[in-house]
Scaffold this motif. Structure first.
Motif, PDB file in Angstrom:
ATOM      1  N   VAL A   1     -11.704  -7.458   7.544  1.00  0.00           N
ATOM      2  CA  VAL A   1     -13.051  -7.091   7.113  1.00  0.00           C
ATOM      3  C   VAL A   1     -13.924  -6.683   8.293  1.00  0.00           C
ATOM      4  CG1 VAL A   1     -15.168  -7.935   5.998  1.00  0.00           C
ATOM      5  CG2 VAL A   1     -12.932  -8.565   5.072  1.00  0.00           C
ATOM      6  N   ILE A   2     -13.802  -7.392   9.429  1.00  0.00           N
ATOM      7  CA  ILE A   2     -14.753  -7.185  10.530  1.00  0.00           C
ATOM      8  C   ILE A   2     -14.255  -6.230  11.618  1.00  0.00           C
ATOM      9  CG2 ILE A   2     -15.776  -9.444  10.137  1.00  0.00           C
ATOM     10  CD1 ILE A   2     -14.257 -10.468  12.598  1.00  0.00           C
ATOM     11  N   TYR A   3     -12.935  -6.012  11.722  1.00  0.00           N
ATOM     12  CA  TYR A   3     -12.415  -5.186  12.800  1.00  0.00           C
ATOM     13  C   TYR A   3     -12.162  -3.748  12.342  1.00  0.00           C
ATOM     14  CZ  TYR A   3     -11.681  -9.395  15.634  1.00  0.00           C
ATOM     15  OH  TYR A   3     -11.852 -10.549  16.352  1.00  0.00           O
ATOM     16  N   ASP A   4     -11.885  -2.891  13.326  1.00  0.00           N
ATOM     17  CA  ASP A   4     -11.614  -1.480  13.038  1.00  0.00           C
ATOM     18  C   ASP A   4     -10.380  -1.355  12.138  1.00  0.00           C
ATOM     19  OD1 ASP A   4     -11.510   1.358  13.211  1.00  0.00           O
ATOM     20  OD2 ASP A   4     -10.103   1.207  14.884  1.00  0.00           O
ATOM     21  N   ARG A   5     -10.550  -0.654  11.031  1.00  0.00           N
ATOM     22  CA  ARG A   5      -9.467  -0.499  10.064  1.00  0.00           C
ATOM     23  C   ARG A   5      -8.889   0.910  10.036  1.00  0.00           C
ATOM     24  NH1 ARG A   5     -13.565  -3.147   7.458  1.00  0.00           N
ATOM     25  NH2 ARG A   5     -14.179  -1.265   6.333  1.00  0.00           N
ATOM     26  N   GLY A   6      -9.524   1.831  10.763  1.00  0.00           N
ATOM     27  CA  GLY A   6      -9.077   3.216  10.687  1.00  0.00           C
ATOM     28  C   GLY A   6      -9.253   3.730   9.266  1.00  0.00           C
ATOM     29  N   SER A   7      -8.238   4.389   8.758  1.00  0.00           N
ATOM     30  CA  SER A   7      -8.282   4.921   7.391  1.00  0.00           C
ATOM     31  C   SER A   7      -7.541   4.010   6.406  1.00  0.00           C
ATOM     32  CB  SER A   7      -7.667   6.322   7.350  1.00  0.00           C
ATOM     33  OG  SER A   7      -6.318   6.293   7.787  1.00  0.00           O
ATOM     34  N   GLN A   8      -7.091   2.847   6.891  1.00  0.00           N
ATOM     35  CA  GLN A   8      -6.307   1.948   6.045  1.00  0.00           C
ATOM     36  C   GLN A   8      -7.197   1.211   5.050  1.00  0.00           C
ATOM     37  OE1 GLN A   8      -3.387   0.762   9.780  1.00  0.00           O
ATOM     38  NE2 GLN A   8      -3.738  -0.750   8.179  1.00  0.00           N
ATOM     39  N   LYS A   9      -6.630   0.860   3.920  1.00  0.00           N
ATOM     40  CA  LYS A   9      -7.331   0.071   2.907  1.00  0.00           C
ATOM     41  C   LYS A   9      -6.305  -0.612   2.009  1.00  0.00           C
ATOM     42  CE  LYS A   9      -7.897   4.097  -0.151  1.00  0.00           C
ATOM     43  NZ  LYS A   9      -8.869   4.931  -0.879  1.00  0.00           N
ATOM     44  N   VAL A  10      -6.778  -1.580   1.260  1.00  0.00           N
ATOM     45  CA  VAL A  10      -5.903  -2.283   0.315  1.00  0.00           C
ATOM     46  C   VAL A  10      -5.619  -1.358  -0.862  1.00  0.00           C
ATOM     47  CG1 VAL A  10      -5.666  -4.276  -1.208  1.00  0.00           C
ATOM     48  CG2 VAL A  10      -6.884  -4.505   0.966  1.00  0.00           C
ATOM     49  N   SER A  11      -4.352  -1.257  -1.253  1.00  0.00           N
ATOM     50  CA  SER A  11      -3.990  -0.363  -2.345  1.00  0.00           C
ATOM     51  C   SER A  11      -4.380  -0.944  -3.694  1.00  0.00           C
ATOM     52  CB  SER A  11      -2.485  -0.080  -2.320  1.00  0.00           C
ATOM     53  OG  SER A  11      -1.756  -1.230  -2.716  1.00  0.00           O
ATOM     54  N   LYS A  12      -4.577  -0.066  -4.654  1.00  0.00           N
ATOM     55  CA  LYS A  12      -4.898  -0.500  -6.010  1.00  0.00           C
ATOM     56  C   LYS A  12      -3.723  -1.255  -6.631  1.00  0.00           C
ATOM     57  CE  LYS A  12      -8.163   3.274  -6.888  1.00  0.00           C
ATOM     58  NZ  LYS A  12      -8.481   4.465  -7.720  1.00  0.00           N
ATOM     59  N   ILE A  13      -2.511  -0.901  -6.212  1.00  0.00           N
ATOM     60  CA  ILE A  13      -1.325  -1.587  -6.734  1.00  0.00           C
ATOM     61  C   ILE A  13      -1.331  -3.052  -6.325  1.00  0.00           C
ATOM     62  CG2 ILE A  13       1.185  -1.718  -6.623  1.00  0.00           C
ATOM     63  CD1 ILE A  13       1.254   1.298  -6.290  1.00  0.00           C
ATOM     64  N   ALA A  14      -1.663  -3.323  -5.051  1.00  0.00           N
ATOM     65  CA  ALA A  14      -1.693  -4.707  -4.567  1.00  0.00           C
ATOM     66  C   ALA A  14      -2.780  -5.504  -5.286  1.00  0.00           C
ATOM     67  CB  ALA A  14      -1.929  -4.727  -3.062  1.00  0.00           C
ATOM     68  N   ILE A  15      -3.939  -4.898  -5.467  1.00  0.00           N
ATOM     69  CA  ILE A  15      -5.035  -5.572  -6.171  1.00  0.00           C
ATOM     70  C   ILE A  15      -4.624  -5.882  -7.607  1.00  0.00           C
ATOM     71  CG2 ILE A  15      -7.394  -5.306  -7.039  1.00  0.00           C
ATOM     72  CD1 ILE A  15      -7.986  -3.604  -4.566  1.00  0.00           C
ATOM     73  N   ALA A  16      -3.948  -4.931  -8.249  1.00  0.00           N
ATOM     74  CA  ALA A  16      -3.502  -5.126  -9.634  1.00  0.00           C
ATOM     75  C   ALA A  16      -2.472  -6.249  -9.720  1.00  0.00           C
ATOM     76  CB  ALA A  16      -2.915  -3.825 -10.171  1.00  0.00           C
ATOM     77  N   ILE A  17      -1.527  -6.292  -8.764  1.00  0.00           N
ATOM     78  CA  ILE A  17      -0.493  -7.327  -8.767  1.00  0.00           C
ATOM     79  C   ILE A  17      -1.118  -8.709  -8.634  1.00  0.00           C
ATOM     80  CG2 ILE A  17       1.422  -8.305  -7.451  1.00  0.00           C
ATOM     81  CD1 ILE A  17       2.298  -5.456  -6.800  1.00  0.00           C
ATOM     82  N   VAL A  18      -2.040  -8.848  -7.678  1.00  0.00           N
ATOM     83  CA  VAL A  18      -2.693 -10.141  -7.451  1.00  0.00           C
ATOM     84  C   VAL A  18      -3.497 -10.565  -8.674  1.00  0.00           C
ATOM     85  CG1 VAL A  18      -4.473 -11.301  -6.101  1.00  0.00           C
ATOM     86  CG2 VAL A  18      -2.754  -9.908  -4.942  1.00  0.00           C
ATOM     87  N   SER A  19      -4.201  -9.632  -9.283  1.00  0.00           N
ATOM     88  CA  SER A  19      -5.007  -9.943 -10.465  1.00  0.00           C
ATOM     89  C   SER A  19      -4.135 -10.404 -11.628  1.00  0.00           C
ATOM     90  CB  SER A  19      -5.827  -8.708 -10.885  1.00  0.00           C
ATOM     91  OG  SER A  19      -6.695  -8.294  -9.845  1.00  0.00           O
ATOM     92  N   VAL A  20      -3.029  -9.703 -11.868  1.00  0.00           N
ATOM     93  CA  VAL A  20      -2.120 -10.061 -12.960  1.00  0.00           C
ATOM     94  C   VAL A  20      -1.479 -11.422 -12.704  1.00  0.00           C
ATOM     95  CG1 VAL A  20       0.062  -9.449 -14.089  1.00  0.00           C
ATOM     96  CG2 VAL A  20      -1.658  -7.688 -13.652  1.00  0.00           C
TER      97      VAL A  20
END
Length: 275
Positions: A111-130
């Motif tokens: 959250v606080i450091y340089d991430r470049g263009s990277q981000k959490v994928s929607k697939i990972a968010i969906a898996i965790v939610s399910v």
């Protein structure tokens, strides 16, 4: 309740268990330290961290419940026999607590450091939610009958599932980048050693008891070791064989062409006008 038949094997069991705990626990720090020094998380796959947090949280629920709850232990004995030992040791509980904490810290670094263009994928968010929705449904199903052993077995199955898939995003990312830069190999080496010693601990307990119920009675711990070892070998191959770190090679000619002269030649001096 079963007891140890051999004191040397009991001591070996404890030594291996706490060795695995130390190795696995320390394995979180190289990545955290690397992120801190770089002030960047580029190269670390965010899906891996998010899935890992879910995995360790599920494992924490399983370990703490089976280790501390007498009601669940009673259900375990009824299922596998009173002659068996509870397959969760104190080091398993300690590791789970530490793992959740350090993974949460790594997520905070994202959250606080340089991430470049990277981000959490929607697939990972969906898996965790399910996964967490499924866990909630299972809780309400087990509530009327107090099927707590069945419930924590679900959490154990969740951590096995998350262990199988959590490494895939990072392995694929290394493959796509043809590099492991930003992903700490120290983490992998320590994780590999922890997996081997954890598996050896289970073998020692089975030898002492003359029974292999320890393995399928805690299939999550068994698969945790085997899956971790499998993917650690893949990461080591990527780091040391497929995509070894390469130092930038700069040709002497290029250095010479870009070097500024310390003293300008006489031809470069401005010519004074004749009056």
């Amino acid at each position: 309740m079963a007891s140890w038949n051999s004191i040397p094997l009991e001591i070996t069991y404890e030594v291996l268990g706490w060795t695995a705990f130390l190795s696995w626990s320390i394995s979180f720090y190289p990545q955290v330290i690397l992120n801190f020094h770089r002030k960047s998380v580029v190269g670390l796959n965010f899906d891996f961290v998010l899935l890992n947090l879910t995995k360790h949280s599920s494992y924490l629920i399983y370990n703490t419940c089976l280790y501390f709850s007498t009601a669940i232990q009673k259900q375990y004995y009824e299922e596998y026999g009173y002659g068996q030992m509870i397959p969760v040791a104190a080091n398993d509980v300690a590791f789970s607590i530490h793992a959740v904490l350090l993974t949460a810290i790594t997520l905070f670094q994202i959250v606080i450091y340089d991430r470049g263009s990277q981000k959490v994928s929607k697939i990972a968010i969906a898996i965790v939610s399910v996964v967490w929705l499924f866990a909630a449904v299972c809780f309400f199903i087990s509530l009327p009958t107090h099927s707590w052993l069945w419930l924590i077995t679900i959490f154990n199955s969740i951590q096995v599932f998350m262990t199988v898939i959590k490494y895939i995003p990072q392995a694929f990312m290394n493959f796509a980048r043809k590099s492991t830069d930003g992903f700490s190999i120290g983490n992998i080496l320590l994780d590999f050693f922890g997996g081997v010693t954890n598996y050896a601990q289970m073998v020692v307990q089975s030898v002492d008891q003359g029974s292999w119920v320890n393995f399928y009675g805690n299939i999550g711990k068994t698969l945790l070791s085997l899956v971790s070892i499998f993917f650690d070998i893949i990461f080591m191959c990527q780091h040391y064989i497929l995509y070894p770190e390469k130092k930038a090679q700069v040709s002497p000619k290029l250095i010479e062409e870009n070097r500024e002269p310390l003293v300008k030649s006489s031809d470069d001096q401005p010519q004074s006008e004749n009056v």
